[in-house]
Structure formats: C-alpha cells, structure tokens
Design an enzyme around this catalytic site. Structure first.
Site, PDB file in Angstrom:
ATOM      1  N   CYS A  91      35.779  25.313 -17.311  1.00  0.00           N
ATOM      2  CA  CYS A  91      35.629  24.090 -16.532  1.00  0.00           C
ATOM      3  C   CYS A  91      35.769  22.831 -17.372  1.00  0.00           C
ATOM      4  O   CYS A  91      36.038  21.759 -16.834  1.00  0.00           O
ATOM      5  CB  CYS A  91      34.283  24.076 -15.813  1.00  0.00           C
ATOM      6  SG  CYS A  91      34.097  25.389 -14.593  1.00  0.00           S
ATOM      7  N   HIS A 349      35.494  20.056  -7.372  1.00  0.00           N
ATOM      8  CA  HIS A 349      35.574  20.565  -8.743  1.00  0.00           C
ATOM      9  C   HIS A 349      36.864  21.368  -8.919  1.00  0.00           C
ATOM     10  O   HIS A 349      36.853  22.594  -8.963  1.00  0.00           O
ATOM     11  CB  HIS A 349      34.347  21.428  -9.011  1.00  0.00           C
ATOM     12  CG  HIS A 349      34.228  21.957 -10.402  1.00  0.00           C
ATOM     13  ND1 HIS A 349      34.953  21.465 -11.479  1.00  0.00           N
ATOM     14  CD2 HIS A 349      33.458  22.964 -10.906  1.00  0.00           C
ATOM     15  CE1 HIS A 349      34.625  22.135 -12.566  1.00  0.00           C
ATOM     16  NE2 HIS A 349      33.731  23.061 -12.255  1.00  0.00           N
ATOM     17  N   CYS A 379      29.052  21.974 -18.076  1.00  0.00           N
ATOM     18  CA  CYS A 379      28.827  23.386 -18.371  1.00  0.00           C
ATOM     19  C   CYS A 379      30.116  24.170 -18.126  1.00  0.00           C
ATOM     20  O   CYS A 379      30.946  23.787 -17.305  1.00  0.00           O
ATOM     21  CB  CYS A 379      27.695  23.943 -17.506  1.00  0.00           C
ATOM     22  SG  CYS A 379      27.982  23.882 -15.729  1.00  0.00           S
TER      23      CYS A 379
END
Length: 394
Positions: A91, A349, A379
């Site tokens: 990510c 996201h 994270c």
C-alpha cells in the site's frame, strides 16, 4: 547535500473499484497517463528534462504488468527518452516512490523526477497476482509463524482487540471521515489537485466513494467482514467488529508529484510547494501487520529532530479505522489535525496510488492552512510502513 522539493502534485478522482465504477472503463496505463500529462502541463516543464519516473503499483499483473509506469508515460504522449520503473511496497508503493525520487535528487543522481502511482482494482482485482493454489510465502515463513499469517482484515481485528477499540468507536471515526471528505469537496479544497478524467460515461470530477449521508446508525447495521470459524478459535480475543463501513473500499485512481532541488526549481522557474524534510521505513510483526505506522512515526520524528507538537497536519492512511485509532492512542496526537479532508475510508484506497494521493492532498492542504510541517504514514502488508515529513515553503 541538496534538498528535494515538490513543485507540483496532482491526482485523479478516485472511482469505485468494481464493474460500472466511474473509472472502470479506463485502462490503468491510460489512467496514470492522465495524471502524468496533467503534472507536466500544470508545471509547464519541458518533459524531456525529466530524469526518471518512479511509479507505485501493487498488483503488477494483467493490465498492470510490464512496467505500467513506463507505458503510462508513453500513453500520455511524453518523450520516449525518459525512463520509468514500477515499484511495490504494497500500500505504500507510491510513497516509497517519493522517497526514492527525493533521495535521488538529494544525492545528485536526479535533477527532475516524477513519483507517481496507480491501481485499477476494478480491472485488476486484488490478489490477481496470486493464482489459486499458489503459496507466496513458502515453508520457512510457515515454520517461523506457526498457525500462519492472516488476512489484513483479521490483523485489523487483532489491533482493535489489543487497543480495546470498540465497534462504535470505529463506526464513529468512519462517519467523520465521510463528513470531512464531503465538506472538503463542497468547499472546493480539492480543486488544485484534482485532474478530471474523461470516460465514455462522461467526465469524472468527484471521488466516487464519499457518502455524505453516512451515520453511525447506518454503519451499525453492517455485518463484520472477516469472520471465520478457524480464526475465531485461534483468536478468541477478537469481537469481530471490522466491517466494510469502517474499512477502506476497493478503488481505482492515479496520482503524481514532481520533485526537484531548490536550485533546479529556481533555474526552471518552478515554485516549490514543500520540502521533503525526512523519511523513514520500518518493519514490524507481519501477523499484526498494520502496526508499522507506530515505529515509523517515532523514527521519522527522531530523524527530523521534531516532536508531535511541531506537526501541523497528519495523514495516516485509513486502511482500517482500528489502525488510525490505535495510532491516535499510542501517539497522543491531536485528532483535529488528522486527515482533515477525510481519509481512505471515504475518499478510497487505490493501493498503488494512495501514497502520492495522500501526499498530493497533504501538500495542498498544508499550503492552504499556512502550516509548516506535515507528517504522512501508511501501514503496508507484511508488517511494513513508510513515514514522510514535509515542510511547507513560502
């Protein structure tokens, strides 16, 4: 050593990552190409001067295979002479792209470089790069972590259990994210960063996942998303309270920032928006997985010689509400400075694009507010996290 500054930052709207989503008709190469073209046009640089293009993308398979960043640059009609590469730190891929780009400028290897990212989760679904039956970990990982690693949603549940974060607190946080994002759109706070994207269905100008009418009562009606009898037996401490409503959705999007040195910016007539002050990347327990934002925050502040009270704005990626609420508990940061225009729960996201999406929003909001320092952390799967501190420039 030279400094590294951001002179332009743009992003596309974020679409829902499913068939029929606002951006689902746009190939990921072309989606990133729109952001890259806008970055070049808005900065008015001669694109042949760009030394490298570093892009983030997580599922590098199918339509996102073959070095997506290179073909996005070419799809935008930009010079063939400019190289490009695509990186994967899950990510945090495009946040890592920013770190690599800035470090290259600071070391003198680059004068002008683009950091960017893309993910089309409607066209390349999550886990497309792990075929059925494939084991991405191997026997030694299984031996080191008896019982095996777990999906991110279960990690989010473990975090909620460890920090005693209730379902009500997570739903309340998610409601706030939608309210802040809706207000930011209504007040035009994203106007300087958004790049409209033309599609067969029309021009996309807004983030599609924002739900202004979201309430805690609505979210309370959603079922937990990650319940599994095997995990329930293994982790009896879990209350199973992570839902689609208090987690980030699946999305499509692209974003890009232009990085150079102050000296090169002055020579080219570019206006620096922010200095890339300090960087950190950390590893942590891959079972809990998502707690890396805690040591990453501590490490980047230590490297910067700053404290939490020095930071005017925080962006902590809202992969799950429990992650951000645990971060708030541990750091004691002022929640009024956190994700002030909403976060991934509302805005979305799109994995590989999120690092530079957050940074784009952070750069523009820091200048809008007249603040000095901003901190971004994210994270990442496998127990990883990136953190970056920006310093606004007049």
């Amino acid at each position: 050593m030279r400094d590294a500054v951001i002179v332009e930052a743009v992003r596309t709207p974020v679409g829902k990552g499913k068939p029929g989503g606002a951006l689902s008709s746009v190939h990921p190469v072309e989606l990133l190409g729109r952001a890259l073209r806008a970055l070049v046009d808005r900065s008015r640089i001669d694109p042949v001067l760009v030394d490298d293009v570093i892009g983030g993308c997580v599922d590098q398979v199918a339509e996102q295979a073959m070095n997506t960043t290179r073909y996005a640059w070419l799809a935008a009609g930009l010079p063939e002479s400019v190289p490009a590469t695509t990186v994967d730190r899950q990510c945090g891929s495009s946040q890592q792209a920013v770190h690599f780009a800035a470090q290259g400028v600071m070391a003198g290897a680059y004068d002008l470089v683009v950091a960017c990212g893309v993910e089309s989760m409607s066209r390349v679904p999550m886990w497309s790069n792990v075929p059925p039956g494939a084991d991405p970990f191997g026997a030694q990982i299984a031996a080191r972590y008896p019982g095996g690693l777990v999906p991110q949603g279960v990690s989010a549940e473990l975090i909620a259990a460890k920090w005693s974060i209730s379902r009500e607190a997570m739903d309340e946080f998610a409601t706030g994210s939608h309210a802040k994002a809706a207000r930011a759109h209504a007040q035009g706070r994203f106007a300087d960063e958004l790049v409209p994207v033309g599609t067969p269905g029309g021009l996309v100008t807004m983030d599609e996942s924002v739900r202004p009418g979201t309430t805690p009562e609505v979210l309370a009606g959603l079922r937990p998303s990650f319940t599994d009898p095997a995990y329930a037996e293994r982790f009896p401490q879990i209350d199973w309270s992570v839902t689609a409503g208090n987690s980030s959705p699946i999305n499509d999007g692209a974003s890009a920032v232009l990085i150079t040195s102050s000296e090169t910016a002055a020579r080219l007539g570019l206006r620096p928006l922010a200095r890339l002050h300090s960087f950190a990347v950390t590893g942590s327990d891959p079972l809990m997985m998502l707690t890396g934002v805690l040591p990453a925050t501590e490490k980047v502040l230590r490297r910067a010689g700053l404290s939490l009270s020095d930071i005017d704005l925080f962006e902590v990626n809202e992969a799950f509400a429990s992650v951000v609420l645990a971060w708030l508990q541990e750091t004691g940061a002022d929640p009024a400075r956190l994700n002030v225009n909403g976060g991934a729960i509302a805005l979305g996201h799109p994995l590989g694009a999120s690092g530079t999406r957050l940074m784009t929003t952070l750069v523009h909001e820091l200048r809008r507010r007249g603040g000095r320092y901003a901190l971004q952390t994210m994270c990442e799967a496998g127990g990883l996290a990136n953190a970056t501190i920006l310093e606004a420039l007049a």
